[in-house]
Design a protein around this motif. Structure first.
Motif, mmCIF file in Angstrom:
data_model
loop_
_atom_site.group_PDB
_atom_site.id
_atom_site.type_symbol
_atom_site.label_atom_id
_atom_site.label_comp_id
_atom_site.label_asym_id
_atom_site.label_seq_id
_atom_site.Cartn_x
_atom_site.Cartn_y
_atom_site.Cartn_z
ATOM 1 N N THR A 11 -64.339 56.869 -6.730
ATOM 2 C CA THR A 11 -63.844 58.102 -6.147
ATOM 3 C C THR A 11 -63.116 57.830 -4.833
ATOM 4 O OG1 THR A 11 -65.689 59.299 -7.130
ATOM 5 C CG2 THR A 11 -64.508 60.396 -5.346
ATOM 6 N N LEU A 12 -61.941 58.398 -4.681
ATOM 7 C CA LEU A 12 -61.205 58.346 -3.418
ATOM 8 C C LEU A 12 -61.457 59.648 -2.677
ATOM 9 C CD1 LEU A 12 -57.820 56.809 -4.633
ATOM 10 C CD2 LEU A 12 -59.674 55.661 -3.420
ATOM 11 N N ASP A 14 -60.894 60.138 0.551
ATOM 12 C CA ASP A 14 -59.951 60.339 1.641
ATOM 13 C C ASP A 14 -58.953 61.433 1.266
ATOM 14 O OD1 ASP A 14 -61.205 58.287 2.920
ATOM 15 O OD2 ASP A 14 -59.770 56.753 2.289
ATOM 16 N N GLY A 15 -58.839 62.434 2.135
ATOM 17 C CA GLY A 15 -57.919 63.538 1.905
ATOM 18 C C GLY A 15 -58.475 64.641 1.052
ATOM 19 N N LEU A 16 -59.618 64.432 0.383
ATOM 20 C CA LEU A 16 -60.197 65.471 -0.474
ATOM 21 C C LEU A 16 -60.709 66.651 0.352
ATOM 22 C CD1 LEU A 16 -60.983 66.274 -3.362
ATOM 23 C CD2 LEU A 16 -63.162 65.098 -3.002
ATOM 24 N N LYS A 17 -61.249 66.355 1.524
ATOM 25 C CA LYS A 17 -61.771 67.419 2.382
ATOM 26 C C LYS A 17 -60.665 68.389 2.782
ATOM 27 C CE LYS A 17 -63.867 68.043 6.949
ATOM 28 N NZ LYS A 17 -64.423 67.342 8.142
ATOM 29 N N GLY A 36 -71.071 59.657 1.641
ATOM 30 C CA GLY A 36 -69.989 59.362 0.731
ATOM 31 C C GLY A 36 -69.617 60.492 -0.206
ATOM 32 N N GLU A 37 -70.111 61.703 0.016
ATOM 33 C CA GLU A 37 -69.789 62.861 -0.808
ATOM 34 C C GLU A 37 -69.341 64.006 0.090
ATOM 35 O OE1 GLU A 37 -73.036 63.881 -3.308
ATOM 36 O OE2 GLU A 37 -72.784 62.158 -4.644
ATOM 37 N N LEU A 38 -68.594 64.909 -0.502
ATOM 38 C CA LEU A 38 -68.068 66.056 0.223
ATOM 39 C C LEU A 38 -68.987 67.247 0.022
ATOM 40 C CD1 LEU A 38 -65.764 67.291 1.905
ATOM 41 C CD2 LEU A 38 -64.608 67.839 -0.252
ATOM 42 N N LYS A 89 -61.364 63.033 -12.553
ATOM 43 C CA LYS A 89 -61.173 62.404 -11.252
ATOM 44 C C LYS A 89 -62.326 61.488 -10.854
ATOM 45 C CE LYS A 89 -58.477 66.273 -9.392
ATOM 46 N NZ LYS A 89 -58.391 67.295 -8.311
ATOM 47 N N ASN A 90 -63.386 61.500 -11.669
ATOM 48 C CA ASN A 90 -64.586 60.725 -11.337
ATOM 49 C C ASN A 90 -65.049 61.056 -9.919
ATOM 50 O OD1 ASN A 90 -66.717 58.992 -11.623
ATOM 51 N ND2 ASN A 90 -65.553 57.145 -11.149
ATOM 52 N N SER A 91 -65.212 62.331 -9.663
ATOM 53 C CA SER A 91 -65.520 62.809 -8.312
ATOM 54 C C SER A 91 -66.664 63.814 -8.378
ATOM 55 C CB SER A 91 -64.297 63.466 -7.671
ATOM 56 O OG SER A 91 -64.625 64.032 -6.421
#
Length: 283
Positions: A11-12, A14-17, A36-38, A89-91
């Motif tokens: 999972t990337l 960065d920028g998801l927030k 490591g999670e949002l 997205k594997n997120s």
């Protein structure tokens, strides 16, 4: 052959927030990254719209779990956490709302059918009410159970206990009756300054012996050549090797193969078929 998948290997974040915060807009209360999670905290009244937006427009297709938490010191003591997964997205992200005992949380059964069972579990354990859930019943505790076990103010022993009554031939509920006082554990070792004595520790106050007794010679222990001789006589007495002499023993029989009067074998040892066949020949 190499197999290619549309989902990334990791999972990337960065920028998801910033992306999801801008999409939620006024529905968002707080966004932060933990472990490591949002983690997104949204308005309680806008929960259904926020979850639908994350599902339809940002590919968080699956609702994996609904968890609860209790903070009695807060005005809205409960937190309800929704854990979402995006397969493409594997997120994974978490969406959180707060609630009190009198403020219901909008149901998520209109978005994911499995939310019905998950909401029943949070209701059973914490007492959070979900508005719109048409089957909000207890799911883990017994029928007629009082209280909610995961609340911080719930007593460790519970309010009632149940047993099978032979007189009434059914399970009956009674107030909790402890046959002995609950022990209090301070997890302090007696050697670190505890002010109580554990069972058996009273022996530690027994004064030691003034002059410990020592054995300076074999005579004081009873050991020696004389004692060894007596022990040897007791052990070997009555053994078969010491009873009688060679003259009194019965001689062993002679081997049968050495008898001279035995007739000589006829034929070979492999020619045994005639002896195993019945009279009259083969059938």
């Amino acid at each position: 052959m190499t197999v290619l998948h549309s989902a990334p290997k990791f999972t990337l974040i960065d920028g998801l927030k910033d992306t999801l915060s801008g999409a939620l807009g006024d529905m968002l209360v707080e966004a932060k990254e933990e472990h490591g999670e949002l983690l997104l905290t949204v308005q309680r009244d806008s929960l259904e719209d926020a979850l639908r937006l994350l599902r339809d427009e940002h590919s968080y297709q699956q609702l994996m779990e609904i968890a609860g938490a209790d903070y009695p010191s807060r005005a809205e003591r409960f937190e309800v956490v929704y854990m979402l997964l995006s397969l493409t997205k594997n997120s994974r992200i978490m969406v959180k709302v707060t609630a009190s005992e009198a403020t219901p949380v909008p149901t998520a059964t209109t978005l994911w059918p499995n939310a019905g069972w998950l909401e029943r579990e949070v209701f059973d354990m914490y007492g959070v009410v979900f508005a719109g859930n048409m089957d909000l019943r207890r799911i883990l505790t017994d029928y007629g159970f009082e209280g909610h076990p995961f609340r911080k103010d719930f007593p460790l022993t519970g309010y009632v206990e149940l047993r099978y009554s032979e007189e009434e031939k059914r399970v009956v509920y009674e107030p909790v009756d402890l046959p002995q006082d609950l022990r209090t554990f301070d997890f302090m070792s007696p050697w670190e300054g505890a002010d109580y004595v554990l069972p058996g520790d009273e022996k530690a106050h027994t004064p030691p012996v003034d002059e410990p007794k020592t054995t300076d010679s074999p005579k004081e222990t009873g050991a020696g050549a004389k004692a060894d001789k007596e022990a040897e006589d007791k052990v070997s007495k009555g053994a078969p090797a010491e009873e009688g002499t060679e003259k009194d023993r019965t001689p062993a029989p002679e081997p049968t193969e050495d008898r001279k009067d035995r007739p000589k074998r006829k034929g070979k040892t492999t020619d045994t078929a005639p002896s195993t066949q019945p009279k009259g020949g083969k059938k």
